[in-house]
Design an enzyme around this catalytic site. Structure first.
Site, PDB file in Angstrom:
ATOM      1  CB  THR A 191     -29.380 -13.043  32.231  1.00 26.81           C
ATOM      2  OG1 THR A 191     -30.515 -12.476  31.586  1.00 26.81           O
ATOM      3  CG2 THR A 191     -28.170 -12.923  31.341  1.00 26.81           C
ATOM      4  NE  ARG A 229     -21.367 -11.016  21.929  1.00 26.87           N
ATOM      5  CZ  ARG A 229     -20.333 -10.936  21.093  1.00 26.87           C
ATOM      6  NH1 ARG A 229     -19.763  -9.789  20.851  1.00 26.87           N
ATOM      7  NH2 ARG A 229     -19.892 -12.012  20.494  1.00 26.87           N
ATOM      8  CG  HIS A 279     -24.245 -19.820  18.722  1.00 32.04           C
ATOM      9  ND1 HIS A 279     -24.322 -18.599  19.341  1.00 32.04           N
ATOM     10  CD2 HIS A 279     -24.280 -19.559  17.392  1.00 32.04           C
ATOM     11  CE1 HIS A 279     -24.383 -17.639  18.426  1.00 32.04           C
ATOM     12  NE2 HIS A 279     -24.367 -18.193  17.235  1.00 32.04           N
ATOM     13  CG  ASN A 299     -33.218  -7.557  24.728  1.00 34.84           C
ATOM     14  OD1 ASN A 299     -32.978  -8.653  25.249  1.00 34.84           O
ATOM     15  ND2 ASN A 299     -32.270  -6.690  24.480  1.00 34.84           N
TER      16      ASN A 299
END
Ligand code: ZN
Length: 243
Positions: free
Chosen positions: A28, A36, A118, A217
């Site tokens: 981001t 989410r 992923h 975070n």
């Protein structure tokens, strides 16, 4: 927080097999929306309609329209100071590996040999025979298809090279991730809420093997009460200070 950053630097520099686990939060900061949060991708799009394997089987053109938007965003993004700091730690021999949930390839662009659990947006896989192509080749084939769906030589539709909802993670990749977590002596989780399984199980595996868990975070994570060090902050600010 300065004291915590010093402690994190000591932990990283004292470890012999530190492993980093990263999520959307590190990207981001490069302008890539997460999934989410309130402003995330799933606030705008329904994952069952554009991100599920059954949606792809039903209407691959629709899923591709969504993924082309995401690919365009990722193409114009650059690695940030957080990606570069982890790559530098790898080069310095202080970090054994980066495991990432991100599909944007920004760790690779920064020079990390990241384990992308992923998958990645810069490649595609044939749904029928498993053949793999680069995204540029896929876009050429897409442009020549009346429905806008890239096709394999075998005729099968080519699927974005990411793990869609309803799909299993590649077994070999997830085995490698769990092997790294169970043999590391420090797990640094950065920019992940640690909620999406099976990756969310990696901190528990590392802790059971005796490795401390450090978290950097913005916002809460699933392991806030079960970690050894917790730093609230931007990764592009914190991570360069531990190199
Ligand atoms: Zn094929």
């Amino acid at each position: 927080m300065p004291g915590d950053v010093d402690r994190l630097r000591e932990l990283v520099h004292g470890a012999r097999r530190a492993v980093a686990l990263t999520g959307a939060g590190i990207s981001t900061e490069s302008g890539i929306p997460d999934f989410r949060s309130g402003r995330g991708i799933w606030a705008e799009f329904d994952p069952m309609e554009v991100g599920h394997i059954s949606a792809f089987r039903r209407d691959p053109a629709r899923v591709w329209r969504f993924y082309r938007l995401r690919i365009d965003v990722v193409r114009s993004a650059q690695p940030n100071a957080g990606h570069r700091a982890l790559a530098q730690l790898e080069r310095d021999g202080r970090l054994a590996r980066v495991i990432t949930q991100n599909v944007d390839g920004l760790h690779r662009a920064a020079g990390s040999d990241a384990l992308e659990v992923h998958g990645a947006l810069d490649r595609v896989d044939c749904l029928r025979c498993g053949a793999r192509f680069g995204i540029d080749e896929a876009e050429r084939r897409m442009a020549g298809d009346p429905e806008g769906v890239p096709r394999c030589d075998c005729g099968g539709p080519l699927k974005p090279g990411v793990v869609l909802f309803g799909e299993m993670l590649p077994e070999q990749v997830i085995d490698e991730a769990f092997a790294l977590a169970s043999t590391c002596d420090l797990l640094l989780a950065a920019g992940s809420t640690l909620e999406v399984h099976p990756v969310a199980g990696l901190p528990e595996v590392a802790r059971r093997a005796g490795a401390p868990l450090a978290i950097v975070n913005r916002g809460p994570t699933a392991y806030d009460d079960a970690c050894d060090l917790r730093i609230e902050g931007a990764l592009g600010d914190v991570l360069p200070r531990i190199v």
